[in-house]
Design a protein around this motif. Structure first.
Motif, PDB file in Angstrom:
ATOM      1  N   GLU A  83     -62.542  37.267  64.132  1.00  0.00           N
ATOM      2  CA  GLU A  83     -63.192  38.570  64.043  1.00  0.00           C
ATOM      3  C   GLU A  83     -63.810  38.727  62.659  1.00  0.00           C
ATOM      4  O   GLU A  83     -63.257  38.237  61.674  1.00  0.00           O
ATOM      5  CB  GLU A  83     -62.170  39.695  64.249  1.00  0.00           C
ATOM      6  N   PHE A  84     -64.949  39.428  62.619  1.00  0.00           N
ATOM      7  CA  PHE A  84     -65.593  39.599  61.313  1.00  0.00           C
ATOM      8  C   PHE A  84     -66.417  40.872  61.272  1.00  0.00           C
ATOM      9  O   PHE A  84     -66.820  41.428  62.282  1.00  0.00           O
ATOM     10  CB  PHE A  84     -66.485  38.390  61.000  1.00  0.00           C
ATOM     11  N   ASN A  85     -66.669  41.318  60.040  1.00  0.00           N
ATOM     12  CA  ASN A  85     -67.679  42.334  59.736  1.00  0.00           C
ATOM     13  C   ASN A  85     -68.889  41.637  59.120  1.00  0.00           C
ATOM     14  O   ASN A  85     -68.761  40.557  58.524  1.00  0.00           O
ATOM     15  CB  ASN A  85     -67.172  43.345  58.702  1.00  0.00           C
ATOM     16  N   TRP A  86     -70.032  42.286  59.246  1.00  0.00           N
ATOM     17  CA  TRP A  86     -71.221  41.831  58.522  1.00  0.00           C
ATOM     18  C   TRP A  86     -71.924  43.047  57.931  1.00  0.00           C
ATOM     19  O   TRP A  86     -71.965  44.116  58.549  1.00  0.00           O
ATOM     20  CB  TRP A  86     -72.207  41.077  59.421  1.00  0.00           C
ATOM     21  N   LEU A  87     -72.488  42.876  56.718  1.00  0.00           N
ATOM     22  CA  LEU A  87     -73.237  43.955  56.083  1.00  0.00           C
ATOM     23  C   LEU A  87     -74.296  43.380  55.156  1.00  0.00           C
ATOM     24  O   LEU A  87     -74.021  42.475  54.370  1.00  0.00           O
ATOM     25  CB  LEU A  87     -72.289  44.847  55.273  1.00  0.00           C
ATOM     26  N   VAL A  92     -65.273  40.448  55.912  1.00  0.00           N
ATOM     27  CA  VAL A  92     -64.605  41.749  55.922  1.00  0.00           C
ATOM     28  C   VAL A  92     -65.390  42.716  55.038  1.00  0.00           C
ATOM     29  O   VAL A  92     -65.895  42.338  53.976  1.00  0.00           O
ATOM     30  CB  VAL A  92     -63.131  41.629  55.461  1.00  0.00           C
ATOM     31  N   PHE A  93     -65.518  43.953  55.506  1.00  0.00           N
ATOM     32  CA  PHE A  93     -66.169  45.012  54.749  1.00  0.00           C
ATOM     33  C   PHE A  93     -65.095  45.771  53.986  1.00  0.00           C
ATOM     34  O   PHE A  93     -64.113  46.240  54.562  1.00  0.00           O
ATOM     35  CB  PHE A  93     -66.914  45.942  55.706  1.00  0.00           C
ATOM     36  N   LYS A 140     -55.887  38.944  53.211  1.00  0.00           N
ATOM     37  CA  LYS A 140     -55.728  38.367  51.872  1.00  0.00           C
ATOM     38  C   LYS A 140     -57.058  38.208  51.128  1.00  0.00           C
ATOM     39  O   LYS A 140     -57.060  37.899  49.937  1.00  0.00           O
ATOM     40  CB  LYS A 140     -55.040  37.006  51.975  1.00  0.00           C
ATOM     41  N   LEU A 141     -58.144  38.397  51.832  1.00  0.00           N
ATOM     42  CA  LEU A 141     -59.445  38.206  51.198  1.00  0.00           C
ATOM     43  C   LEU A 141     -59.756  39.311  50.196  1.00  0.00           C
ATOM     44  O   LEU A 141     -59.314  40.452  50.357  1.00  0.00           O
ATOM     45  CB  LEU A 141     -60.544  38.186  52.262  1.00  0.00           C
ATOM     46  N   PRO A 142     -60.541  38.986  49.165  1.00  0.00           N
ATOM     47  CA  PRO A 142     -60.989  40.032  48.241  1.00  0.00           C
ATOM     48  C   PRO A 142     -61.972  40.970  48.939  1.00  0.00           C
ATOM     49  O   PRO A 142     -62.478  40.666  50.032  1.00  0.00           O
ATOM     50  CB  PRO A 142     -61.689  39.243  47.128  1.00  0.00           C
ATOM     51  N   GLN A 143     -62.249  42.090  48.314  1.00  0.00           N
ATOM     52  CA  GLN A 143     -63.191  43.059  48.875  1.00  0.00           C
ATOM     53  C   GLN A 143     -64.506  42.382  49.244  1.00  0.00           C
ATOM     54  O   GLN A 143     -65.074  41.619  48.466  1.00  0.00           O
ATOM     55  CB  GLN A 143     -63.449  44.170  47.848  1.00  0.00           C
ATOM     56  N   HIS A 144     -64.980  42.659  50.437  1.00  0.00           N
ATOM     57  CA  HIS A 144     -66.269  42.180  50.956  1.00  0.00           C
ATOM     58  C   HIS A 144     -66.314  40.673  51.229  1.00  0.00           C
ATOM     59  O   HIS A 144     -67.391  40.126  51.485  1.00  0.00           O
ATOM     60  CB  HIS A 144     -67.437  42.574  50.040  1.00  0.00           C
TER      61      HIS A 144
END
Length: 302
Positions: free
Chosen positions: A156-160, A66-67, A79-83
């Motif tokens: 589903e996911f973000n990537w950076l 997650v971004f 529930k995940l922390p930032q990034h």
């Protein structure tokens, strides 16, 4: 020695030019140094934690799944922390895969992540394998990620690639080739179309440029000289960030406090939307960084 593995990091050296090196911390698989002709090209905070106690401030941290912070309470990443969790997990060094260009790989699976942290992602029901490939040649650093869904559930996911570049002076710096793209301006809380042919910096800057055509090269330019070219494969978005004075002051691990003058983040990613990965499927994205060259004007490529 082209590949040197130490307890906490791996150092790769261009076999043709020993002044060209990259250092990858096993914690977060974070590239913390890229030296070309012995000159550092990445910005790393003097206060960065390299001991695994918190994510590294600087270099090339990895953002997944997650971004930022998920705002949708029903989403499995909420529930995940930032990034997310990969930038503060210790990756496994998989070894060298090529001699020229010198190339190494790092891997991360469920077994490498703190179980309590992993449970925050969809109650821990997903299985994922991540492979980071780092390749170094003359004037070029390539970081590529493979995300494979090795479980029974789609996710589903973000990537950076959260890349921090070292620059001489932010006020003399421009980034080009983002004109006419939709942008989410996080400082203003607005969305609009970018109309500047080149972006300059004179205050806090935090923007997500959406669906930037892959043919566009994002260039960091200082006083008419190209410092670095940022090219992307399968990474449609670009985050451009500089915290400026007040935000830097509020980050304990950001030192020196005027370090904002000498850094700029230009970050290729897939962040304005999420990738939907089915069981057994694999997704790949790459960041290609090349030094120098001519200024390119790419106004309208669709």
């Amino acid at each position: 020695m082209p590949v040197e593995e130490l307890e906490d990091r791996v150092i790769i050296t261009d076999p043709i030019d020993p002044t060209n090196t990259a250092t990858i911390l096993k914690y977060g698989a974070t590239v913390i140094s890229w030296k070309n002709q012995s000159q550092e090209k990445l910005w790393l905070s003097e206060g960065a934690h390299l001991d695994g106690s918190k994510p590294v401030r600087g270099g090339i941290p990895l953002v997944f799944p997650v971004f930022g912070k998920q705002s949708d309470e029903t989403h499995p990443t909420f529930k995940l922390p930032q990034h997310g969790f990969v930038r503060n997990s210790t990756w496994e060094f998989l070894g060298q895969t090529s001699e020229n260009p010198i190339t190494v790989q790092f891997g991360l699976g469920k077994e490498n992540v703190d179980p309590e942290a992993y449970k925050l992602w969809g109650e821990g029901k997903y299985d994922v394998t991540l492979i980071l490939t780092v390749s170094l040649t003359k004037d070029k650093l390539v970081t590529s990620i493979d995300v494979e869904n090795t479980g029974k559930d789609a996710f589903e996911f973000n990537w950076l690639f959260h890349t921090y570049f070292k620059i001489p002076d932010i006020t003399d710096t421009l980034v080009n080739n983002l004109i006419d793209h939709q942008v989410v301006d996080k400082v203003l809380g607005e969305e609009y179309v970018e109309k500047a042919p080149a972006i300059g910096f004179h205050e806090e800057f935090d923007r997500v440029y959406k669906d930037v055509h892959e043919d566009k090269t994002l260039q960091i330019i200082e006083l008419g000289k190209v410092l670095v070219n940022v090219d992307r494969e399968n990474l449609p978005d670009a985050v451009v960030w500089n915290p400026w004075i007040n935000k830097s002051a509020g980050m304990a691990d950001f030192t020196p406090k005027d370090g904002w003058k000498n850094m700029l983040c230009v970050e290729p990613g897939h962040v304005s939307s999420m990738v939907d990965l089915k069981p057994g499927a694999k997704w790949t994205g790459s960041q290609i960084l090349t030094l120098g060259g001519e200024i390119k004007i790419q106004a309208n490529i669709y």
